[in-house]
Every structure is written in structure tokens, then in C-alpha cells.
Design a protein around this motif. Structure first.
Motif, mmCIF file in Angstrom:
data_model
loop_
_atom_site.group_PDB
_atom_site.id
_atom_site.type_symbol
_atom_site.label_atom_id
_atom_site.label_comp_id
_atom_site.label_asym_id
_atom_site.label_seq_id
_atom_site.Cartn_x
_atom_site.Cartn_y
_atom_site.Cartn_z
ATOM 1 N N GLN A 111 0.795 -1.273 -0.077
ATOM 2 C CA GLN A 111 0.127 -0.062 -0.075
ATOM 3 C C GLN A 111 0.776 1.236 0.076
ATOM 4 O O GLN A 111 2.097 1.009 0.499
ATOM 5 N N PRO A 112 0.458 2.283 -0.737
ATOM 6 C CA PRO A 112 1.259 3.649 -0.580
ATOM 7 C C PRO A 112 1.337 4.329 0.474
ATOM 8 O O PRO A 112 0.568 3.998 1.346
ATOM 9 N N LYS A 113 2.647 4.538 1.144
ATOM 10 C CA LYS A 113 2.943 5.214 2.171
ATOM 11 C C LYS A 113 2.373 6.587 2.306
ATOM 12 O O LYS A 113 2.193 7.220 1.480
ATOM 13 N N PRO A 114 1.809 6.844 3.430
ATOM 14 C CA PRO A 114 1.236 8.305 3.765
ATOM 15 C C PRO A 114 2.175 9.355 3.542
ATOM 16 O O PRO A 114 3.342 9.185 4.018
ATOM 17 N N GLU A 115 1.851 10.365 2.615
ATOM 18 C CA GLU A 115 2.930 11.584 2.450
ATOM 19 C C GLU A 115 3.032 12.385 3.691
ATOM 20 O O GLU A 115 1.784 12.570 4.080
ATOM 21 N N ALA A 116 4.082 12.863 3.877
ATOM 22 C CA ALA A 116 4.219 13.827 5.021
ATOM 23 C C ALA A 116 3.592 15.127 4.449
ATOM 24 O O ALA A 116 3.589 15.442 3.407
ATOM 25 N N PRO A 117 3.028 16.118 5.312
ATOM 26 C CA PRO A 117 2.424 17.014 5.123
ATOM 27 C C PRO A 117 3.461 18.140 4.642
ATOM 28 O O PRO A 117 4.647 18.015 4.959
ATOM 29 N N ALA A 118 3.308 18.960 3.617
ATOM 30 C CA ALA A 118 4.157 19.911 3.024
ATOM 31 C C ALA A 118 4.896 20.613 4.019
ATOM 32 O O ALA A 118 4.524 21.248 4.952
ATOM 33 N N GLN A 124 10.633 14.669 11.357
ATOM 34 C CA GLN A 124 9.606 15.354 12.025
ATOM 35 C C GLN A 124 8.234 14.360 12.187
ATOM 36 O O GLN A 124 7.484 14.703 13.279
ATOM 37 N N LYS A 125 8.193 13.622 11.265
ATOM 38 C CA LYS A 125 6.967 12.717 11.223
ATOM 39 C C LYS A 125 6.988 11.971 12.593
ATOM 40 O O LYS A 125 5.905 11.513 12.826
ATOM 41 N N GLN A 126 8.179 11.290 13.007
ATOM 42 C CA GLN A 126 8.113 10.459 13.852
ATOM 43 C C GLN A 126 7.829 10.946 15.428
ATOM 44 O O GLN A 126 7.925 12.145 15.652
#
Ligand code: SF4
Ligand code: SF4
Length: 126
Positions: A111-118, A124-126
Motif C-alpha cells: 500500500q502507498p505510504k502516507p505522504e508527509a504534510p508539505a 519530524q513525522k516520527q
């Protein structure tokens, strides 16, 4: 006649030679190969090395579709695919295949991985 009666009595009084499967299961032998387990599809890079090395052509890899599938009835549980996979996303399981009415390939799709917000980095995502 007496010999036969002796055998009958011996068989009636002795323990059965077979196990009461499925209530009594036998432990697997050491180093048993069992069967090919499910792939860790998120770790797969769709390089197709497993499919190329499989001696029974049991694996189909589709890079565009990001899918990996195995025909478990073609698989001869040699374990080669688990050894050559550079991402170690394949493994052997100790359990044996159970009986089945159908012979469908086991197919896994990444499944496609969720993209990080712009403006947000990967750390920073973790
Ligand atoms: S060798 Fe491993 S990483 Fe490459 S396609 Fe097969 S399972 Fe995926
Ligand atoms: S265990 Fe062997 S036969 Fe089965 S899919 Fe892997 S390489 Fe092919």
C-alpha cells in the motif's frame, strides 16, 4: 487359533500405534522447513531476485503493481528465496500447509505510504 487369539488380545490391550490427530499433534522435527511464510510486503523492494532464483517458478513479482505472489502448490519449500532476498522480508514457517479446496496464489500488494504534510521532514513525522 491360539496364536490368533493371542494377537487379538495383545492388540486390544496395547496402546494404538497412531496418534489421535488432530487432538494430539506431533512436534515438528528439528530443522523442518515447513512452508514459506507470508512476505513482509512493506519491506519488499520488488527486485525480483526471489522469483529469478526460485527453482519451481512459484513466485511472481510485479514492480509496477507493487505486488508479490506465490503459488504455494508449486513451491517445493527449498528456502532459496528466503536466503537470497536482500531485504530479508521472506521467511520459512514451521507449520505445514493445511488442506484446501482452492488453489489460489497468495498475493500481497504494497500500500502507498502516507505522504508527509508539505514542509515537514521525514524525522519530524516520527
Ligand atoms: S527478493 Fe525480497 S525484496 Fe526482492 S522481490 Fe523478492 S521478496 Fe521482494
Ligand atoms: S521456498 Fe523455494 S520453491 Fe518455494 S517459493 Fe521460495 S524459492 Fe520457490
Amino acid at each position: 487359533m491360539f496364536d490368533m487369539l493371542g494377537n487379538i488380545m495383545k492388540n486390544l490391550l496395547s496402546k494404538p500405534a497412531t496418534r489421535m490427530y488432530p487432538f494430539e499433534k506431533r512436534e515438528n522435527f528439528k530443522n523442518t522447513r515447513g512452508q514459506l511464510g507470508d512476505i513482509d510486503i512493506d519491506a519488499c523492494i520488488f527486485c525480483s531476485i526471489c522469483a529469478k532464483k526460485c527453482p519451481s517458478d512459484a513466485i511472481i513479482v510485479n514492480r509496477n503493481e507493487k505486488s508479490w505472489e506465490v503459488d504455494r502448490y508449486k513451491c517445493i519449500v527449498c528456502g532459496v528465496c528466503t536466503e537470497v532476498c536482500p531485504k530479508k522480508c521472506l521467511h520459512m514457517e514451521e507449520q505445514y500447509k493445511t488442506a484446501s479446496y482452492t488453489k489460489e496464489n497468495a498475493k500481497f500488494v504494497q500500500q502507498p505510504k502516507p505522504e508527509a504534510p508539505a514542509g515537514q521532514s521525514q524525522e519530524q513525522k516520527q
